[in-house]
Design a protein around this motif. Structure first.
Motif, PDB file in Angstrom:
ATOM      1  N   UNK A  53      10.358  64.905  15.966  1.00 28.41           N
ATOM      2  CA  UNK A  53      11.402  64.089  15.334  1.00 28.41           C
ATOM      3  C   UNK A  53      10.835  62.994  14.459  1.00 28.41           C
ATOM      4  N   UNK A  54       9.687  62.462  14.850  1.00 32.80           N
ATOM      5  CA  UNK A  54       9.152  61.299  14.141  1.00 32.80           C
ATOM      6  C   UNK A  54       8.639  61.668  12.762  1.00 32.80           C
ATOM      7  N   UNK A  55       8.435  62.970  12.528  1.00 33.59           N
ATOM      8  CA  UNK A  55       7.778  63.364  11.292  1.00 33.59           C
ATOM      9  C   UNK A  55       6.326  63.004  11.458  1.00 33.59           C
ATOM     10  N   UNK A  84       7.512  63.769  18.872  1.00 32.94           N
ATOM     11  CA  UNK A  84       6.548  63.849  17.770  1.00 32.94           C
ATOM     12  C   UNK A  84       7.150  64.640  16.617  1.00 32.94           C
TER      13      UNK A  84
END
Ligand code: TPP
Ligand code: TPP
Ligand code: SF4
Ligand code: SF4
Ligand code: MG
Ligand code: MG
Lengths: 590, 307, 307, 590
Positions: free
Chosen positions: C291-293, C289
């Motif tokens: 990393x996904x922005x 989450x």
């Protein structure tokens, strides 16, 4: 007290025994009576419940005995043996006028009037304890019943020997049980004198030795008779017994039984074994069949023979594993991603469990498409008297084998298109027969192909085999038809509901009401010609099923575009004969 | 590499040397549909060579598979084949072999087929010591479905992170694979497999030897073969770098030593990890038949149910 | 036994000590339906005690199970429960926990449920290090279906041969079980489980401790508990004889040492075999989450498909 | 050359591109054209084949472009771009009179007469090689087509940038491709002069930015719009893309995607997550659905919400994974051991893939029974122009939550019997809401029980929820009805066959033939009231299905006891509009 039960009309007697299974011995009581009745040359038909608890919980065993073959368990009870209060409360209303209640007066407190029934209280626990054998209270009851019905004490002793003999501590167990038996007998003698107030039906004619056997046992023997030599299974109630039975017999005849790690593996092993050329099968119940659905389609697509036995139990999901249902018909017929033809057969009786099985194997082998053999929990676990199997009725029709010479030149075409849809099949070890059984769409050679033409063609080829199978079904008349063909009232059913239906038409006939009955033993493909003829003059056709939605009824409606009268029971118990009688009566009054 | 297994009494011993076929004779009419450069070609060639060397007649060989690029293998071999559904190859192979123990039965498939959907069958084939050879073409990726991570994919693998090769897909893990990879060799050892080996498709001679040993092993032989997927996860360079033959002095009867090599943090060892001689499933089933006595008659069976 | 795991940051740390309940308060309205003397009673009592000791509020606890005598466990606990189908308890537990990581999630079941039909899920729960505790009540038999062999049943087990206990059934193996048993501890280790322990239902205090450690462990905790089936395969005496606590000096961070104890030929060791601290599934998913922005809008998503 | 295609009547153009996928770039060609057409404000509708081979094999991409929204792929072709001989041989008969064949003269040898079609040969390989960029032969073709149709070279450049841009070596790739594009353009200019012989339809009106999107993409966005936050899946063609799409988006919104070890685990994880109170789903194709059947029944029995997407592909078994079918309807409706109610919905269009999804979640949550969402391979993978989603059309109706206060005293009754059959549901974390989700038959409390009464009662309770669901289905009009209600000819269908049907009725109308069409979007339970009204005046009702056996037709026959005219295609490709037209024509001539 030879009474008439249900709507049977023949002289018979229904004994029901109930108590807490934790106390032990309830089922044993019933089994000993069934055995005695059988030794006395009577026909028996038993039924029982299995407690929901792992140990303990109420359990009931019912035995019906008569001079003539029986087809149903009997709706009402002549003799109720109540070991405890719960039994009395559950079943006292089932006791017929003129019936007799034998109860454990150490547990049951009677607070109702007898209403024409006889009540015999016995302090079973006290008597057993007086023998320093508390667990023997049930044999006290058996002894009492033997006396009450004027039965032969020798039969009772043989029954006990059969039930308890054989094991290490056998002799001792047999002795104490027989002592309890004799005390029970004496107790009644002391209370009521020498003469027995009731009487069992008496057989006078001689008959060849008949068998007392369950559906699962008959079915397992059918598998052996069908020359099946490979079984892979995974334990599941109420089908486990089939694997267990075969595990005892198959090794003797060079066959193989494997307890697999799950149902998918069991199905895969059987499929692999069949590919190797051996008649192969697996057996399961609904949850297991659900898991086999992908593999079932694979058998259909690769055209590899396979028999799957489904001993149906009540669902959905885990449901009630020890209760009966006919809820898996649609899963058997239609469970698959995309249309993969399969044949579905359903045994109607314990006899059928045996005789239909070789047909199931013949069908799967001849038409190279999987066969699902439907049984159900009730038929599977109850025992019943039947004639010994007539092995001359077992036919064998096998796979069409690939013969390299006959095939002319060129490489083997495993999926050769033919008028019947059936392609000659080679078996590993056969030189020149090499092919890859292919789950992808394929050419006749087996090589994968994704063309409109080949797929369209093969969908037809595979389905055509079911048309071809109708020839077999007709030749062997794989259905039951009985009753009055002139009647405008019909019954079409499947599976073990045939028993109550048979009994019902006798009793309806007494009332001058007719009905015409058809039970296909192959439900896919349905014998359309015969059904069409059957339906011609019918105003009302009742379809009794032990499921919620009327699974066969819906299939019939889709095919014959006419209404069928659904008669559904979904409580986990078999039909009462009365329920069938009432439905036919209602139809006659329309 | 030892050749110890060659001498034990495998069910297929009677087949050895019965056919004189060149590797090319074992090619079927169907041309492999793999991508040029796919590691599976190397495994296939080694297989042709192994069967040819062993002299097994094609009609006595059955190759079963599941679904995957590697699952297409059986159709390319002149032998009997069974292209099963995804993940169930071991159950098919068990049935095929136990129904006719005279056949040579080989199960093949990919890492997804074997360790993901098929993971529930592997321990049982191993503990039963079923007389088959199981070849897993491990590319650490799902090839046929176009590049999702498999149970052997490295943790973190994603479009932006491919520690050991060039990744062209990993679409189901756009931010990286969360799951740690399994260790197939350690698993096979823990399951009780009696022959455990590892190869690399770019080492055809070694792979051929392993396959020969696996096919002739008595009981369950497991061979993991690194077989890179050039199209979705090209790990050739990585394997060339980190693979290494097991030390010559490795004792293939020492399970704990095998375990230690399986967990080596520096190298991926190639060769035979473990070999054990214990009764195979075919032997055990034969044993049951002996114990059961061979007396059988339907009449006697029916008697059992009479009064 | 070490208490090392108690201090790592488990997802359930915030729940600890929030409830003050006696073990009896954790009994549900449903009375266990097990046979008197069944080992599962011991496990259940230990579980009550463990949850009571940890002070976990009943509404925050979920117990999932499969099918078997042992599978009836959840209904006997005053908590949320999920009585799943046979063999799928780990998938249910994974979903329950990952959908709401604040819950305490415990999976329970029998040896058949876990190692036979469920065998395909065990490696994956372990390698993912999903934040649950998995308690297997191992009676080396199928209890509920009335006494067939299970994957932990000894080889040869049958009506005439019960090396380690009194067998009252084994109907599916009348001439003896052909299959060698699996080794659940070795398997769990090979799968990468980060907490691996073994108990015996007749040692309630020790079992309670293991359950407490398992429930509070960060990641996947596996506890095999010998729990004899008095009705079909009574192994109490056997276990009393051959079980033995792991030596006090056993290093629970040494996987190879753990393996060796798992394979000991004389004793069945009880206690904690192995403990490892590595990122759990909940942590890893949190990582994704991050990393996904967190930028998301449906409009932006739709833009992607416009010209 | 704006032509009319199929029976559409509107001005549109169909371009088909074919070649060997090993050569590369075939699909890219089609995609660039689709993109250009879309930039030019046209509606596009594409379709493609996927080679059976893992790499290599023939591949086809077709793009249809028009001013008005399109509903079908177009039966015939205006422009055929043949990269190789095989393409020419497969499709030249599809080329309309007046159509144009553009072919690679380095590969295709023409040996037939043009029969009114125009042939333009281009030595694509030679030209590409002259640029030292052999792989650029396809861009040479694109450039040629741009010139032939007088399109805007800027759009073509943007198309190339979009297709190849973004990656590391992007800039370089774009440059060489654009060079090839320009050479193709020049080549035609040199051969045929400045004026373009053909013309694309020209858009003059302004339109808001439309999307070019596939069914799988729309469906994934529907899942997000439905507020689903948990997905567990297992890769399978053609459903994998859904998991992949969500894996990219869910983490941003705090959702979770897990690639499970198999479909059973995926289904179990989703079920567990739903139990935890989160909207949850899985997505698969036929073989995966087959594996989920046991768990599906479990969701039904435990009354736990769950959405399963089935992107159907051709079977049975592994079948043809890249080909379309509607063969899983019966598996979805009836796959289960015993009767476990579920709801089955089917998207008819790419738009539906989005808009129907929130309804699917509302249905599963409101009625606490699993919902199977049917899509198919063709709808899933082709892209098409549609309007941006109107988020105001997304409604949210959730689970009925257990409120301790409202429930009075006493412990929570998870499976409380209610008139609708729906029982208020608690969620872990909620104090006082503790219960065990139970797959065995159970009391209202969830405690297991195996009684006739409770089982009978619960079978009805669970089934009653489907009756209740009809209210929702009617309120949201989850069906499509169009055409002439007066017509005696009807079509009832499901899923993506609606496209060719829509196109067919336009063209039939041109011939003065009417037809009335009904497409339920919920197939279980069927909207009986609406269907009954629809059927009232119908003489013939055609049921077009992409399956062998007529799965919906059989369901309709069982329900309405009247014949339906089955129109089945099972070659793995969608219906041609012509096939529908012909069937309706035939019905009119009866
Ligand atoms: C029941 C089922 N689920 C999923 C699939 C889709 N599928 C086909 S092959 C495959 C995995 C392929 O990976 P692997 O086994 O590693 O083989 P590879 O292609 O890499 O050789 C999957 C998920 C399927 N065919 N059947
Ligand atoms: C799909 C499926 N297959 C089989 C069964 C039957 N079954 C119920 S419990 C069980 C095994 C029980 O053994 P175990 O897991 O060891 O639990 P125990 O009863 O010994 O505690 C089996 C095979 C089932 N319920 N569902
Ligand atoms: S996709 Fe990968 S595994 Fe499959 S054939 Fe191509 S290179 Fe081999
Ligand atoms: S059968 Fe065995 S496992 Fe089941 S409750 Fe009884 S003792 Fe326990
Ligand atoms: Mg792979
Ligand atoms: Mg067990």
């Amino acid at each position: 007290m030879a009474t008439s039960n249900g709507q049977n009309g023949s002289h018979d007697l229904v004994l029901r025994v109930g108590g807490d299974s934790a106390a032990g011995g309830i089922v044993a009581t019933g089994e000993i009576f069934a055995y005695m009745a059988s030794l006395a040359g009577l026909e028996v038909y038993t039924t029982r419940t299995i407690p929901a608890e792992i140990k303990g919980g109420h359990v009931m065993y019912q035995m019906r005995a008569a001079l003539e073959p029986l087809t149903a368990q009997g709706d009402e009870v002549d003799v109720l043996l109540a070991y405890d209060e719960e039994t009395y409360e559950r079943y006292s209303t089932l006791l017929k006028p003129g019936g007799v209640l034998v109860y454990n007066s150490n547990d049951v407190k009677l607070n109702v009037k007898s209403e024409g029934r006889r009540h015999v209280g016995i302090p079973m626990h006290d008597i057993a304890k007086s023998l320093s054998f508390a667990r023997g209270y049930n044999m006290v009851a058996v002894g009492a019943l033997v006396k009450l019905f004027g039965m032969d004490m020798d039969l009772a002793r043989r029954g006990i020997e059969r039930r308890f003999g054989g094991s290490k501590r056998a002799a001792e167990t047999v002795t104490v049980n027989i002592a309890a038996l004799e005390r029970g007998y004496q107790y009644i003698e002391e209370q009521l004198g020498k003469d027995s107030p009731f009487q069992l039906p008496q057989r006078t004619d001689e008959r060849e030795g008949r068998m007392v056997i369950s559906g699962n046992q008959a079915l397992s023997m059918g598998i052996i008779a069908a020359d099946c030599k490979f079984m892979a299974g995974y334990p599941i109630t109420p089908a486990s017994e089939i694997m267990e039975f075969l595990a005892g017999e198959f090794p003797k005849i060079g066959g193989t039984v494997i307890q697999a790690e799950d149902e998918i593996a069991a199905c895969g092993m059987a499929l692999g074994a069949s590919f190797s050329g051996v008649r192969s099968m697996t057996a399961t119940s609904g949850p297991g069949l659900a898991l086999m659905i992908e593999m079932l389609g694979h058998a259909s697509m690769t055209e590899t023979p396979l028999v799957i036995v489904d001993v149906q139990r009540a669902g959905p999901s885990t449901g009630m594993p020890t209760k009966v249902s006919q809820g898996d018909l649609r899963l058997a017929c239609y469970g698959g991603n995309d249309d993969g033809p399969r044949i579905v057969v359903a045994a109607t009786t314990v006899e059928d469990c045996f005789y239909l099985m070789p047909h199931a194997f013949n069908l799967t082998e001849k038409y190279q498409t999987p066969v699902i053999f439907m049984s159900d929990q009730d038929m599977a676990v109850r025992v019943q008297t039947i004639a010994p199997f007539d092995l001359s009725r077992v036919v064998y029709e096998g796979r069409e084998r690939y013969e390299p010479s006959a095939n002319g030149h060129g490489p083997y075409q495993r999926y050769l298109d033919t008028p019947s849809g059936v392609s000659p099949m080679s078996v590993p070890g056969q030189p020149g027969g090499q092919y890859t059984a292919e789950g992808l769409e394929h050419y006749a050679s087996g090589a994968p192909v994704f063309s409109v033409e080949m797929h369209t063609n093969n969908m037809r080829k595979r389905a055509r085999k079911l048309d071809a199978a109708l020839e077999y079904i007709e030749r062997h008349q794989l259905w039951e038809e009985f009753g009055d063909a002139q009647s405008e009232i019909g019954i079409i059913g499947w599976g073990s509901t045939i028993g109550p239906v048979r009994e019902a038409i006798q009793s309806l006939a007494d009332d001058g009401m007719t009905v015409h009955v058809f039970y296909p033993k192959v439900l896919m493909p349905l014998p359309e010609k015969q059904l069409t003829a059957f339906l011609k003059n019918k105003k009302t056709v009742i379809v009794p099923e032990m499921n919620f939605s009327g699974q066969l009824a819906e299939m019939l409606q889709a095919k014959f575009l006419r209404p069928f009268t659904k008669l559904n029971r979904y409580g986990g118990v078999p039909f009462a004969t009365r329920e069938i009688v009432d439905a036919v009566r209602a139809a006659h009054q329309l | 590499m030892t050749t110890a297994t060659m001498s034990t009494v495998s069910t297929i011993t009677p087949l050895l040397g019965r056919a004189k076929l060149k590797p090319n004779d074992l090619k079927s009419d169907i041309k492999p549909i793999w991508c040029p450069g796919c590691g599976d070609f190397g495994v296939l060639s080694a297989f042709y060579k192994a069967v040819s060397d062993l002299g097994i007649p094609p009609e006595m060989a059955v190759i079963a598979s599941g679904i995957g690029c590697s699952g297409r293998f059986p159709a390319f071999v002149e032998a009997y084949g069974f292209h099963g559904v995804h993940g169930r190859v071991l159950s098919l192979a068990t049935g095929i072999k136990m129904a006719n123990p005279e056949l040579l039965v080989c199960a093949v498939g990919g890492d997804g087929d074997a360790f993901s959907i098929g993971a529930g069958h592997f321990p049982h084939a191993a503990r039963r010591n079923v007389d088959i050879c199981y070849i897993v073409m491990d590319n650490e990726i799902y090839g046929l479905t176009k590049g999702q991570v498999s149970p052997t994919s490295p943790q973190g693998l994603g479009p932006k992170f491919a520690p050991y090769g060039e990744i062209k897909a990993a679409k189901s893990t756009p931010y990286g694979n969360t799951d740690a990879p399994i260790n197939p060799i350690a698993m096979a050892l823990a399951y009780g497999a009696t022959y455990v080996a590892r190869g690399f498709s770019s080492k055809p001679k070694e792979v051929t030897e392993l396959i020969k040993h696996g096919l002739t092993h008595k009981g369950f032989a497991f061979i993991q073969i690194y077989s890179p997927c050039v199209t979705f996860y090209d790990t050739y360079d990585h394997y060339k770098e980190v693979t290494k033959p097991l030390p010559a002095d490795h004792d293939t009867h020492d399970k704990m030593a095998a375990m230690r090599y399986a967990y080596d943090s520096e190298h991926l060892y190639l060769g035979e990890y473990y070999i054990e001689d214990r009764p195979s499933m075919a032997e055990n089933l034969k044993g049951l038949r002996a114990k059961s006595g061979s007396e059988f008659s339907m009449d006697a069976l029916m008697e059992r149910f009479k009064g």
